[in-house]
Design a protein around this motif. Structure first.
Motif, PDB file in Angstrom:
ATOM      1  N   PRO A   3     -10.439   6.992  25.212  1.00 24.78           N
ATOM      2  CA  PRO A   3     -10.018   5.779  24.508  1.00 24.78           C
ATOM      3  C   PRO A   3      -9.056   6.144  23.375  1.00 24.78           C
ATOM      4  CG  PRO A   3     -12.304   6.297  23.995  1.00 24.78           C
ATOM      5  CD  PRO A   3     -11.843   7.282  25.038  1.00 24.78           C
ATOM      6  N   THR A   4      -8.051   5.339  23.225  1.00 32.64           N
ATOM      7  CA  THR A   4      -7.090   5.602  22.154  1.00 32.64           C
ATOM      8  C   THR A   4      -7.545   4.892  20.888  1.00 32.64           C
ATOM      9  OG1 THR A   4      -5.756   3.711  22.796  1.00 32.64           O
ATOM     10  CG2 THR A   4      -5.156   5.843  23.728  1.00 32.64           C
ATOM     11  N   THR A   5      -7.440   5.601  19.814  1.00 37.13           N
ATOM     12  CA  THR A   5      -7.784   4.996  18.530  1.00 37.13           C
ATOM     13  C   THR A   5      -6.494   4.712  17.786  1.00 37.13           C
ATOM     14  OG1 THR A   5      -8.011   7.155  17.504  1.00 37.13           O
ATOM     15  CG2 THR A   5     -10.017   6.160  18.353  1.00 37.13           C
ATOM     16  N   ARG A   6      -6.431   3.541  17.271  1.00 36.84           N
ATOM     17  CA  ARG A   6      -5.247   3.168  16.506  1.00 36.84           C
ATOM     18  C   ARG A   6      -5.470   3.469  15.042  1.00 36.84           C
ATOM     19  NH1 ARG A   6      -2.967  -2.417  19.014  1.00 36.84           N
ATOM     20  NH2 ARG A   6      -2.796  -1.629  21.113  1.00 36.84           N
ATOM     21  N   ARG A   7      -4.481   4.049  14.459  1.00 37.18           N
ATOM     22  CA  ARG A   7      -4.541   4.371  13.040  1.00 37.18           C
ATOM     23  C   ARG A   7      -4.061   3.168  12.248  1.00 37.18           C
ATOM     24  NH1 ARG A   7      -0.485   7.591  10.087  1.00 37.18           N
ATOM     25  NH2 ARG A   7      -1.364   7.631   8.025  1.00 37.18           N
ATOM     26  N   ARG A   8      -4.811   2.827  11.226  1.00 35.00           N
ATOM     27  CA  ARG A   8      -4.407   1.721  10.368  1.00 35.00           C
ATOM     28  C   ARG A   8      -3.149   2.091   9.613  1.00 35.00           C
ATOM     29  NH1 ARG A   8      -9.012  -1.076   6.787  1.00 35.00           N
ATOM     30  NH2 ARG A   8      -7.435  -2.642   6.498  1.00 35.00           N
ATOM     31  N   PRO A   9      -2.195   1.169   9.507  1.00 38.19           N
ATOM     32  CA  PRO A   9      -0.992   1.492   8.742  1.00 38.19           C
ATOM     33  C   PRO A   9      -1.322   1.648   7.263  1.00 38.19           C
ATOM     34  CG  PRO A   9      -0.974  -0.804   9.436  1.00 38.19           C
ATOM     35  CD  PRO A   9      -2.178  -0.166  10.062  1.00 38.19           C
ATOM     36  N   ASP A  10      -0.618   2.536   6.625  1.00 39.44           N
ATOM     37  CA  ASP A  10      -0.807   2.731   5.195  1.00 39.44           C
ATOM     38  C   ASP A  10      -0.190   1.556   4.454  1.00 39.44           C
ATOM     39  OD1 ASP A  10      -2.016   5.193   5.584  1.00 39.44           O
ATOM     40  OD2 ASP A  10      -0.110   6.255   5.521  1.00 39.44           O
ATOM     41  N   ALA A  11      -0.947   0.997   3.521  1.00 43.37           N
ATOM     42  CA  ALA A  11      -0.435  -0.113   2.724  1.00 43.37           C
ATOM     43  C   ALA A  11       0.626   0.402   1.767  1.00 43.37           C
ATOM     44  CB  ALA A  11      -1.570  -0.765   1.950  1.00 43.37           C
ATOM     45  N   ARG A  12       1.703  -0.334   1.635  1.00 46.90           N
ATOM     46  CA  ARG A  12       2.788   0.016   0.724  1.00 46.90           C
ATOM     47  C   ARG A  12       2.677  -0.809  -0.542  1.00 46.90           C
ATOM     48  NH1 ARG A  12       4.650   4.731   2.124  1.00 46.90           N
ATOM     49  NH2 ARG A  12       5.026   4.854   4.331  1.00 46.90           N
ATOM     50  N   CYS A  13       2.981  -0.198  -1.656  1.00 45.44           N
ATOM     51  CA  CYS A  13       2.936  -0.891  -2.941  1.00 45.44           C
ATOM     52  C   CYS A  13       4.209  -1.711  -3.098  1.00 45.44           C
ATOM     53  CB  CYS A  13       2.815   0.104  -4.086  1.00 45.44           C
ATOM     54  SG  CYS A  13       2.778  -0.699  -5.703  1.00 45.44           S
ATOM     55  N   PRO A  14       4.098  -3.026  -3.242  1.00 41.63           N
ATOM     56  CA  PRO A  14       5.302  -3.843  -3.404  1.00 41.63           C
ATOM     57  C   PRO A  14       5.984  -3.639  -4.754  1.00 41.63           C
ATOM     58  CG  PRO A  14       3.337  -5.225  -3.445  1.00 41.63           C
ATOM     59  CD  PRO A  14       2.895  -3.825  -3.161  1.00 41.63           C
ATOM     60  N   LEU A  15       5.303  -3.019  -5.708  1.00 42.69           N
ATOM     61  CA  LEU A  15       5.895  -2.793  -7.027  1.00 42.69           C
ATOM     62  C   LEU A  15       6.653  -1.473  -7.089  1.00 42.69           C
ATOM     63  CD1 LEU A  15       2.931  -4.012  -9.233  1.00 42.69           C
ATOM     64  CD2 LEU A  15       4.818  -5.324  -8.250  1.00 42.69           C
ATOM     65  N   ARG A  16       6.340  -0.562  -6.164  1.00 44.74           N
ATOM     66  CA  ARG A  16       7.024   0.723  -6.074  1.00 44.74           C
ATOM     67  C   ARG A  16       7.512   0.862  -4.633  1.00 44.74           C
ATOM     68  NH1 ARG A  16       1.913   2.495  -8.094  1.00 44.74           N
ATOM     69  NH2 ARG A  16       1.719   3.457  -6.065  1.00 44.74           N
ATOM     70  N   GLY A  18       8.652   1.715  -1.098  1.00 44.47           N
ATOM     71  CA  GLY A  18       8.663   2.964  -0.360  1.00 44.47           C
ATOM     72  C   GLY A  18       7.488   3.877  -0.643  1.00 44.47           C
ATOM     73  N   GLU A  19       6.663   3.544  -1.617  1.00 40.76           N
ATOM     74  CA  GLU A  19       5.513   4.381  -1.949  1.00 40.76           C
ATOM     75  C   GLU A  19       4.227   3.725  -1.455  1.00 40.76           C
ATOM     76  OE1 GLU A  19       5.189   5.808  -5.916  1.00 40.76           O
ATOM     77  OE2 GLU A  19       7.367   5.898  -6.176  1.00 40.76           O
ATOM     78  N   PRO A  20       3.242   4.536  -1.101  1.00 38.93           N
ATOM     79  CA  PRO A  20       1.976   3.957  -0.635  1.00 38.93           C
ATOM     80  C   PRO A  20       1.179   3.360  -1.785  1.00 38.93           C
ATOM     81  CG  PRO A  20       1.801   6.326  -0.775  1.00 38.93           C
ATOM     82  CD  PRO A  20       3.240   5.986  -1.071  1.00 38.93           C
ATOM     83  N   CYS A  21       0.292   2.462  -1.439  1.00 38.87           N
ATOM     84  CA  CYS A  21      -0.628   1.898  -2.428  1.00 38.87           C
ATOM     85  C   CYS A  21      -1.621   2.990  -2.785  1.00 38.87           C
ATOM     86  CB  CYS A  21      -1.357   0.691  -1.846  1.00 38.87           C
ATOM     87  SG  CYS A  21      -2.618   0.025  -2.942  1.00 38.87           S
ATOM     88  N   THR A  22      -1.720   3.305  -4.067  1.00 45.16           N
ATOM     89  CA  THR A  22      -2.613   4.375  -4.502  1.00 45.16           C
ATOM     90  C   THR A  22      -3.910   3.829  -5.075  1.00 45.16           C
ATOM     91  OG1 THR A  22      -1.556   4.422  -6.666  1.00 45.16           O
ATOM     92  CG2 THR A  22      -0.716   5.957  -5.000  1.00 45.16           C
ATOM     93  N   LEU A  23      -4.124   2.528  -4.930  1.00 50.10           N
ATOM     94  CA  LEU A  23      -5.336   1.890  -5.439  1.00 50.10           C
ATOM     95  C   LEU A  23      -5.530   2.215  -6.915  1.00 50.10           C
ATOM     96  CD1 LEU A  23      -7.656   2.582  -2.407  1.00 50.10           C
ATOM     97  CD2 LEU A  23      -6.299   0.541  -2.840  1.00 50.10           C
TER      98      LEU A  23
END
Length: 64
Positions: A3-16, A18-23
């Motif tokens: 079975p193939t597992t899908r990886r969740r897309p990394d959330a992007r920070c709308p304030l920065r 191109g950068e990921p959301c760093t929580l």
């Protein structure tokens, strides 16, 4: 067949763009419930500033 597992897309920070959301806020699961993102996106001037900065960073021409 494995079975193939899908990886969740990394959330992007709308304030920065191109950068990921760093929580960076406590009790946040991503940009969708971030209080800072909410405050910026509900203020017209701040939202325009974020979009202007994002366009300048991607090489797009910024209108003034």
């Amino acid at each position: 067949m494995r079975p193939t597992t899908r990886r969740r897309p990394d959330a992007r920070c709308p304030l920065r763009p191109g950068e990921p959301c760093t929580l960076c806020q406590l009790d946040v699961t991503g940009p969708q419930d971030c209080p800072l993102v909410y405050l910026v996106m509900t203020d017209d001037d701040l939202r325009e500033g974020v979009h202007t900065t994002g366009r300048a960073g991607t090489g797009e021409r910024v209108r003034r």
